[in-house]
Enzyme design. Structure first.
Site, PDB file in Angstrom:
ATOM      1  N   GLY A 368       0.823  -1.203   0.000  1.00 29.96           N
ATOM      2  CA  GLY A 368       0.000   0.000   0.000  1.00 29.96           C
ATOM      3  C   GLY A 368       0.854   1.248   0.000  1.00 29.96           C
ATOM      4  N   PRO A 369       0.219   2.412  -0.174  1.00 27.47           N
ATOM      5  CA  PRO A 369       0.981   3.663  -0.235  1.00 27.47           C
ATOM      6  C   PRO A 369       1.721   3.937   1.085  1.00 27.47           C
ATOM      7  CG  PRO A 369      -1.394   4.058  -0.519  1.00 27.47           C
ATOM      8  CD  PRO A 369      -1.221   2.609  -0.289  1.00 27.47           C
ATOM      9  N   PRO A 370       2.675   4.852   1.060  1.00 29.39           N
ATOM     10  CA  PRO A 370       3.448   5.141   2.268  1.00 29.39           C
ATOM     11  C   PRO A 370       2.558   5.666   3.387  1.00 29.39           C
ATOM     12  CG  PRO A 370       4.394   6.252   0.344  1.00 29.39           C
ATOM     13  CD  PRO A 370       3.093   5.675  -0.077  1.00 29.39           C
ATOM     14  N   GLY A 371       2.899   5.305   4.582  1.00 27.67           N
ATOM     15  CA  GLY A 371       2.242   5.893   5.746  1.00 27.67           C
ATOM     16  C   GLY A 371       0.881   5.335   6.077  1.00 27.67           C
ATOM     17  N   VAL A 372       0.511   4.185   5.525  1.00 29.63           N
ATOM     18  CA  VAL A 372      -0.804   3.642   5.852  1.00 29.63           C
ATOM     19  C   VAL A 372      -0.733   2.614   6.981  1.00 29.63           C
ATOM     20  CG1 VAL A 372      -1.840   4.102   3.617  1.00 29.63           C
ATOM     21  CG2 VAL A 372      -0.647   1.936   4.008  1.00 29.63           C
ATOM     22  N   GLY A 373       0.455   2.385   7.506  1.00 33.52           N
ATOM     23  CA  GLY A 373       0.558   1.537   8.693  1.00 33.52           C
ATOM     24  C   GLY A 373       1.129   0.156   8.455  1.00 33.52           C
ATOM     25  N   LYS A 374       1.837  -0.048   7.348  1.00 34.92           N
ATOM     26  CA  LYS A 374       2.376  -1.377   7.046  1.00 34.92           C
ATOM     27  C   LYS A 374       3.416  -1.779   8.087  1.00 34.92           C
ATOM     28  CE  LYS A 374       3.735  -0.028   2.957  1.00 34.92           C
ATOM     29  NZ  LYS A 374       3.290   1.372   3.059  1.00 34.92           N
ATOM     30  N   THR A 375       4.379  -0.901   8.282  1.00 37.88           N
ATOM     31  CA  THR A 375       5.438  -1.228   9.226  1.00 37.88           C
ATOM     32  C   THR A 375       4.896  -1.321  10.642  1.00 37.88           C
ATOM     33  OG1 THR A 375       6.911   0.052   7.822  1.00 37.88           O
ATOM     34  CG2 THR A 375       7.765  -0.608   9.962  1.00 37.88           C
ATOM     35  N   SER A 691      -5.362   5.106 -17.535  1.00 35.52           N
ATOM     36  CA  SER A 691      -6.703   5.328 -17.000  1.00 35.52           C
ATOM     37  C   SER A 691      -7.284   6.679 -17.387  1.00 35.52           C
ATOM     38  CB  SER A 691      -6.697   5.171 -15.479  1.00 35.52           C
ATOM     39  OG  SER A 691      -6.032   6.248 -14.888  1.00 35.52           O
ATOM     40  N   LYS A 734      -8.961   7.160  -5.848  1.00 31.49           N
ATOM     41  CA  LYS A 734      -9.493   8.085  -6.836  1.00 31.49           C
ATOM     42  C   LYS A 734     -10.818   8.684  -6.363  1.00 31.49           C
ATOM     43  CE  LYS A 734      -7.225   6.171 -10.869  1.00 31.49           C
ATOM     44  NZ  LYS A 734      -7.359   5.312 -12.043  1.00 31.49           N
TER      45      LYS A 734
HETATM   46  N1  LIG Z   1      -4.779   2.619  10.947  1.00 31.59           N
HETATM   47  C1  LIG Z   1      -3.921   3.300  11.706  1.00 31.59           C
HETATM   48  N2  LIG Z   1      -4.206   3.596  12.964  1.00 31.59           N
HETATM   49  C2  LIG Z   1      -3.332   4.270  13.717  1.00 31.59           C
HETATM   50  N3  LIG Z   1      -2.155   4.720  13.331  1.00 31.59           N
HETATM   51  C3  LIG Z   1      -1.799   4.445  12.075  1.00 31.59           C
HETATM   52  C4  LIG Z   1      -2.644   3.718  11.198  1.00 31.59           C
HETATM   53  N4  LIG Z   1      -2.019   3.588  10.018  1.00 31.59           N
HETATM   54  C5  LIG Z   1      -0.833   4.204  10.164  1.00 31.59           C
HETATM   55  N5  LIG Z   1      -0.686   4.731  11.392  1.00 31.59           N
HETATM   56  C6  LIG Z   1       0.454   5.476  11.882  1.00 31.59           C
HETATM   57  O1  LIG Z   1       1.021   6.209  10.816  1.00 31.59           O
HETATM   58  C7  LIG Z   1       2.426   6.240  10.887  1.00 31.59           C
HETATM   59  C8  LIG Z   1       3.035   5.726   9.627  1.00 31.59           C
HETATM   60  O2  LIG Z   1       2.845   4.342   9.527  1.00 31.59           O
HETATM   61  P1  LIG Z   1       3.908   3.340   8.945  1.00 31.59           P
HETATM   62  O3  LIG Z   1       3.641   2.014   9.511  1.00 31.59           O
HETATM   63  O4  LIG Z   1       5.260   3.902   9.091  1.00 31.59           O
HETATM   64  O5  LIG Z   1       3.502   3.360   7.436  1.00 31.59           O
HETATM   65  P2  LIG Z   1       4.068   2.497   6.247  1.00 31.59           P
HETATM   66  O6  LIG Z   1       4.995   1.492   6.788  1.00 31.59           O
HETATM   67  O7  LIG Z   1       2.860   1.915   5.620  1.00 31.59           O
HETATM   68  O8  LIG Z   1       4.711   3.460   5.323  1.00 31.59           O
HETATM   69  C9  LIG Z   1       2.793   5.425  12.094  1.00 31.59           C
HETATM   70  O9  LIG Z   1       3.017   6.260  13.175  1.00 31.59           O
HETATM   71  C10 LIG Z   1       1.557   4.569  12.336  1.00 31.59           C
HETATM   72  O10 LIG Z   1       1.428   4.228  13.685  1.00 31.59           O
HETATM   73 MG   LIG Z   2       7.004   1.505   6.393  1.00 33.71          MG
END
Ligand SMILES: Nc1ncnc2c1ncn2[C@@H]1O[C@H](COP(=O)(O)OP(=O)(O)O)[C@@H](O)[C@H]1O
Ligand SMILES: [Mg+2]
Length: 813
Positions: A368-375, A691, A734
């Site tokens: 998924g896109p950056p910052g969505v909570g993967k890590t 698209s 989108k």
């Molecule tokens: N669904 C969620 N609920 C709470 N915090 C989230 C959620 N998704 C992401 N975050 C927070 O957003 C920040 C970025 O997440 P991160 O895991 O680094 O993203 P990714 O690895 O997808 O790029 C982290 O501080 C994370 O805890």
């Molecule tokens: Mg990450």
């Protein structure tokens, strides 16, 4: 004369003729009774040899005063020489002569005749001194001294043949002894000549003793010099023995030295850690090398580093899994908002682990896109299992050695990052997140992804070999999780091994909730603010989200919230502890000029401008496409940093429109007399993907048919030349972008209808969705005005295509 050796008696009694052919010598002095080989090459000397051979085979050998003179005149020869007999003669093909001569007796040169082919000297024999019997004590002492010194020089390495030494030992003629010694000491010509010219026995002996004394001193010094060099080599050997002795002594005294202590510690760790057999053997081997080496050497430093690694690794150490599912659920909910389906999948995964601990489940891959909570999901999984967490970012890793380590022969070699990760974790079963597997590189240093494949393969990772460790390490207990932004760039072999779980971007509402529940508390704590010191209103958060971030995830939002917290923290630190309420206005005060303008829909319905929807790595975006027709020759110009795929879809749109010209009421000549210009403005951001096809078609038809496009309609979809609309990716992103821009109606490909499930209910209610199967569906929904509607197409044309969109189905966005 026979060419055999003469006995002293024969030599002495031989009657010399008055005149002898002269053979001048360079750098050599011949003594009586001594046999030497000579090489003769000068013309006059060869003539002398010839003359001698024609007579009694006798020659006068006399040294030149200066060896560099080729044709010495009589006065350039010493006044005393040696009469010699030719024993053997060999003429070489180049005219030179090899001679073996034996000295007979000292002769004094009376005069030299220079006429004739060779020099001839008139000589008189010099009688050797009579040996007094018994000899004087003086002479006796000198004789002994000569013999002793000769012995010494031999002991000091002077190369004198044993035969000569034997003769010298038994010789009792003092004068002859002196000659023998002098002829075997490799003297310089002038020194030897001095001895030759010294006739009295005592004097001759003294001269020889003096020379021998000097020789002994020189040899002694020489030996000292080479001895010093040798002892340098022996030193390390000696040090080793001394060290062994020291060790023995210390043991005797009950003391231990540092190295021994160190080694004992290494051995203790091997026992305590249950290091596997192979590794234990390798450790023992290296410990042995450490023991033998010099403690301060670079090699030992390397060995120590290696042993520190080997004994520091968590061999066989595992943490106890906590498989309480309801606890896991609580933890996942605590850490992450929503993501219901994903959490459910994680719980299933844990449940399988609980029921079949040995089973090798799939490797999860969060995409998924950056910052969505993967890590951070990975981190939560570790927390809920009570396992250690390790994260390895693969972004930019190009060298296989980063994964697998450098061989120990490299200077500064280290284990690879997998082993380093385990070391940090301190257990052999952590949750190991391999972050951003799509960003891994490859170059001449080897492909890191093949090393990673081995790491992830449950068949192979039981015996993972790190180049540095040189022994295998069991990775099978590690729970690997991977993450990626996109799957396109990942090797298919890799994707096959993983179970892909997709995470999409968050809506404004979701972001608001996450910010309120997670990000604000987290950031205010991280920046040292007491509870309640900062509070965001909904408006404030919305302002931060809309004007300071443009992303699918939460990274920048978290950063901006952190930035607000820091500003407030500064006030707190300077004693201003008023509570801060962050509303839209305060947010702007804290964060400065808004960085982003919200995507805005077109302000009026117009001809030649349509709203498309695009999907980029940071989420969805609206994309205005403009077109104009100007007088020209039918060329198509495209501007706005369009990628190849987008250019192709513009071409396709044009061809499609032209093929329908008649139906659209466009005059035949229109395309020959007009140039078309299609432009996609905004931000010099490179744009690509198929698209935008429907949007291109819409804007072109708008121009040709002079019909305005509705400003509140946004569309996305790939087109074919036959007018089909094919599915696209990134629907949720989108749709979110369309909503942000104030769009009312979204046109999506029919095949994407099922993706609507991903979209939150409240959003679905706000928007109208049109699912288009063909371009005509799109045009019908997007174009205004009474202008000509597209006539219904003939049945035959319609029958063929619609049944098989799957053929051209693409996953490109
Ligand atoms: N669904 C969620 N609920 C709470 N915090 C989230 C959620 N998704 C992401 N975050 C927070 O957003 C920040 C970025 O997440 P991160 O895991 O680094 O993203 P990714 O690895 O997808 O790029 C982290 O501080 C994370 O805890
Ligand atoms: Mg990450």
């Amino acid at each position: 004369m026979t060419p055999t050796e003469l006995t002293p008696a024969q030599g002495e009694t031989l009657v010399l003729p008055d005149f002898l052919p002269v053979l001048p010598l360079k750098d050599v002095v011949l003594f009586p009774y001594v046999i030497v080989p000579l090489s003769v090459s000068r013309d006059r000397s060869i003539a002398a040899v010839d003359a001698a051979l024609a007579e009694q085979r006798l020659l006068l050998l006399v040294a030149q005063r200066d060896a560099s003179v080729e044709e010495p005149k009589p006065e350039e020869l010493y006044g005393m020489g040696t009469a010699a007999a030719i024993m053997r003669m060999l003429k070489l093909p180049d005219g030179r002569i090899r001679l073996l001569v034996q000295g007979l007796s000292r002769v004094k040169i009376e005069s030299i005749l220079t006429d004739g082919p060779c020099l001839r000297a008139k000589v008189t024999r010099v009688a050797e001194p009579e040996t007094p019997v018994p000899s004087s004590e003086e002479i006796e002492a000198l004789v002994r001294s000569v013999k002793e010194q000769l012995e010494k020089t031999v002991n000091l390495g002077k190369p004198i043949s044993p035969e000569v030494m034997l003769v010298a030992g038994t010789l009792d003629d003092p004068a002859r002894l002196a000659d023998l010694a002098a002829s075997n000491l490799e003297l310089k010509a002038d020194e030897a000549q001095r001895i030759l010219e010294t006739v009295p026995a005592e004097e001759r002996l003294r001269a020889v003793v003096e020379i021998l004394g000097r020789e002994v001193r020189v040899l002694t010094v020489q030996q000292e010099i080479s001895g010093a060099a040798k002892s340098e080599i022996d030193k390390s050997q000696r040090e080793y023995f001394l060290r062994q002795q020291l060790k023995a002594i210390q043991q005797e005294l009950g003391e231990t030295d540092d190295v021994a202590e160190e080694i004992a510690a290494y051995r203790a760790k091997v026992v305590e850690k249950k290091v596997p057999e192979e590794a234990a053997q390798e450790i023992e081997k290296q410990i042995k090398r450490l023991e033998r080496g010099n403690p301060d050497s670079a090699e030992n430093a390397m060995l120590r580093t290696y042993l520190d690694w080997m004994t520091g690794l968590p061999w066989g150490i595992t943490s106890e899994d906590n498989l309480d599912l309801s606890r896991a659920r609580t933890i996942l909910d605590e850490d992450h908002y929503d993501l219901v389906k994903i959490k459910e999948r994680i719980i299933e995964f844990l449940a399988v682990r609980k029921l079949a601990p040995e089973s090798k489940g799939p490797i999860l891959c969060f995409v998924g896109p950056p910052g969505v909570g993967k890590t951070s999901l990975g981190r939560s999984i570790a927390r809920s299992l009570d396992r250690k967490f390790v994260r390895l970012s693969l972004g930019g890793v190009r060298d296989e050695a980063e994964i697998r380590g450098h061989r120990r022969t490299y200077v500064g070699a280290l284990p690879g990052r997998i082993v380093q990760g385990l070391q940090t974790a301190g257990t052999s079963n952590p949750v190991f997140v391999l972050d951003e597997v799509d960003k891994i590189g490859a170059d001449f240093r080897g492909d890191p992804s093949s090393a990673l494949l081995e790491v992830l393969d449950p068949e192979q990772n039981k015996a993972f070999r790190d180049h540095y460790l040189g022994v295998s390490y069991d990775l099978s207990k590690v729970l690997f999780i991977t993450t990626a932004n996109v799957l396109d760039t990942i090797q298919p072999a890799f994707v096959d091994r993983m179970e892909v779980i997709r995470l999409s971007g968050y809506t404004l509402e979701e972001k608001l909730s996450i910010a309120r529940r997670h990000l604000v508390p987290k950031q205010s704590k991280e920046n040292g603010l007491p509870d309640g010191a900062i509070a965001f209103t909904d408006d404030g958060l919305r302002k931060v989200i809309e004007s300071y971030t443009r992303e699918a995830g939460l990274r920048n939002l978290e950063r901006e919230i952190g930035s607000c917290c820091r500003k407030v923290a500064v006030r707190h630190a300077s004693q201003d502890t008023k509570k801060v309420k962050v509303d839209a206005k305060t947010a702007e005060k804290l964060l400065g000029i808004p960085r982003f303008r919200q995507d805005e829909a077109l302000s009026v319905d117009q001809v030649g401008a349509a709203t498309g929807l695009a999907w980029t790595a940071v989420g969805g975006d609206v994309l205005i496409i403009e077109a104009r027709a100007v007088p020209g020759k039918g060329r198509l110009q495209l501007t706005g940093q369009l990628g190849d795929v987008m250019k192709e879809s513009a071409q396709a749109a044009l061809t499609l429109a032209r093929s329908r010209a008649a139906e659209l009421g466009i005059p035949e000549k229109y395309f020959e007399t007009h140039d078309l210009h299609v432009h996609v403005p905004e931000g010099a951001i490179p744009k690509d993907g198929p698209s935008a096809g429907v949007t291109m078609a819409t804007v072109l038809v708008s121009i040709f048919g002079k019909r305005a496009v509705r400003r509140d309609v946004a569309m996305t979809g790939e087109i074919t030349l036959r007018g089909e609309v094919l599915p696209i990716g990134g629907v949720k992103e989108k749709v979110l972008a369309a909503r942000r821009a104030g769009i009312k109606t979204v046109i999506l490909p029919k095949a994407n209808e099922r993706d609507l499930e991903e979209i939150p209910e409240e959003l679905r209610k706000e928007l109208t969705f049109v699912f288009a199967k063909t371009v005509d569906d799109v045009l019908g929904a997007a174009l205004l005005g009474k202008g000509r509607k597209l006539p219904a197409r003939k049945k035959a044309a319609r029958a063929a295509p619609s049944a098989k969109p799957a053929v051209a189905r693409r996953t490109r966005k």
